[in-house]
Enzyme design. Sequence first.
Site, PDB file in Angstrom:
ATOM      1  N   GLN A 159       0.902  -1.154   0.000  1.00 38.95           N
ATOM      2  CA  GLN A 159       0.000   0.000   0.000  1.00 38.95           C
ATOM      3  C   GLN A 159       0.939   1.202   0.000  1.00 38.95           C
ATOM      4  OE1 GLN A 159      -3.973  -1.419   1.310  1.00 38.95           O
ATOM      5  NE2 GLN A 159      -2.946  -1.538   3.275  1.00 38.95           N
ATOM      6  N   HIS A 180       6.471   3.475   6.761  1.00 38.46           N
ATOM      7  CA  HIS A 180       7.729   2.760   6.516  1.00 38.46           C
ATOM      8  C   HIS A 180       7.348   1.688   5.507  1.00 38.46           C
ATOM      9  CE1 HIS A 180      11.557   0.791   8.522  1.00 38.46           C
ATOM     10  NE2 HIS A 180      11.449   0.434   7.246  1.00 38.46           N
ATOM     11  N   HIS A 232       6.442  -1.308   3.382  1.00 40.50           N
ATOM     12  CA  HIS A 232       6.344  -2.711   3.777  1.00 40.50           C
ATOM     13  C   HIS A 232       5.572  -3.501   2.737  1.00 40.50           C
ATOM     14  CE1 HIS A 232       3.155  -0.342   5.706  1.00 40.50           C
ATOM     15  NE2 HIS A 232       2.347  -1.382   5.537  1.00 40.50           N
ATOM     16  N   HIS A 237       3.208  -6.623   2.361  1.00 36.16           N
ATOM     17  CA  HIS A 237       2.396  -7.626   3.050  1.00 36.16           C
ATOM     18  C   HIS A 237       2.556  -8.934   2.276  1.00 36.16           C
ATOM     19  CE1 HIS A 237      -0.258  -4.812   5.427  1.00 36.16           C
ATOM     20  NE2 HIS A 237       0.112  -3.978   4.470  1.00 36.16           N
TER      21      HIS A 237
HETATM   22  W1  AMW Z   1      -0.429  -0.633   6.079  1.00 36.63           W
HETATM   23  O1  AMW Z   1      -2.065  -0.330   6.402  1.00 36.63           O
HETATM   24  O2  AMW Z   1       0.474   0.635   6.552  1.00 36.63           O
HETATM   25  O3  AMW Z   1      -0.171  -1.226   4.535  1.00 36.63           O
HETATM   26  O4  AMW Z   1      -0.091  -1.981   7.098  1.00 36.63           O
HETATM   27  C1  AMW Z   1       0.471  -1.866   8.384  1.00 36.63           C
HETATM   28  C2  AMW Z   1       0.655  -3.255   8.904  1.00 36.63           C
HETATM   29  O5  AMW Z   1       1.580  -3.223   9.950  1.00 36.63           O
HETATM   30  C3  AMW Z   1      -0.619  -3.890   9.446  1.00 36.63           C
HETATM   31  O6  AMW Z   1      -0.747  -5.182   8.879  1.00 36.63           O
HETATM   32  C4  AMW Z   1      -0.354  -3.937  10.948  1.00 36.63           C
HETATM   33  O7  AMW Z   1      -0.987  -5.027  11.559  1.00 36.63           O
HETATM   34  C5  AMW Z   1       1.147  -4.075  10.974  1.00 36.63           C
HETATM   35  N1  AMW Z   1       1.840  -3.637  12.187  1.00 36.63           N
HETATM   36  C6  AMW Z   1       1.748  -2.421  12.787  1.00 36.63           C
HETATM   37  N2  AMW Z   1       2.584  -2.359  13.847  1.00 36.63           N
HETATM   38  C7  AMW Z   1       3.213  -3.546  13.915  1.00 36.63           C
HETATM   39  C8  AMW Z   1       4.192  -4.108  14.787  1.00 36.63           C
HETATM   40  N3  AMW Z   1       4.689  -3.433  15.824  1.00 36.63           N
HETATM   41  N4  AMW Z   1       4.594  -5.367  14.552  1.00 36.63           N
HETATM   42  C9  AMW Z   1       4.092  -6.080  13.520  1.00 36.63           C
HETATM   43  N5  AMW Z   1       3.190  -5.601  12.666  1.00 36.63           N
HETATM   44  C10 AMW Z   1       2.745  -4.357  12.851  1.00 36.63           C
END
Ligand code: AMW
Length: 149
Positions: free
Chosen positions: A82, A93, A95, A97
């Site tokens: 995303q 940051h 990432h 998925h």
């Molecule tokens: W994004 O909506 O920014 O594409 O997705 C953020 C993802 O990061 C989510 O799946 C959320 O569950 C995950 N997330 C947020 N904080 C943490 C963390 N401390 N450890 C692991 N996953 C995290």
Amino acid sequence: MFMFAQHPLHPSQLFYKSSYSLAFVNIKPVVPGHVLVIPKRRVRRFYELTKDELFDFSLSCQRVAKALEEYYGVRSMSLVIQDGVDAGQTVDHLHMHIMPRRPNDFKKNDDLYVELERIDADNREQRSKESMEKEAMEYRPLFEEGFQI
Ligand code: AMW
């Protein structure tokens, strides 16, 4: 301590590390085996990666996705970035998925995105450190170089 934007990552969440990238288990997974791969250096957007980081990040995503596909015995994976706030990014940051997919796991295939959005907005209790550690421990041996913090 590695960070995921402002979130400190507990070392026990990590299961894969390369020169420029890390993979760790998700605190709020939408499907079993939903993990994240990030560049170690905090960048917000995909286009901000250097060539070296991009190569390493892509290779890491490929390796993690293949390992989890085999581990879960599935035949499909969703790999989703995303990339920016209007695309649903909530953590600043970059990432990827990585999500193992099973037949009919969602009523409609794209409901995966609905669930990603819903769970982000949801303040439901996050998983315990113990549950994340248990999962990460299962994945560490899947990589031939093993895992060292
Ligand atoms: W994004 O909506 O920014 O594409 O997705 C953020 C993802 O990061 C989510 O799946 C959320 O569950 C995950 N997330 C947020 N904080 C943490 C963390 N401390 N450890 C692991 N996953 C995290």
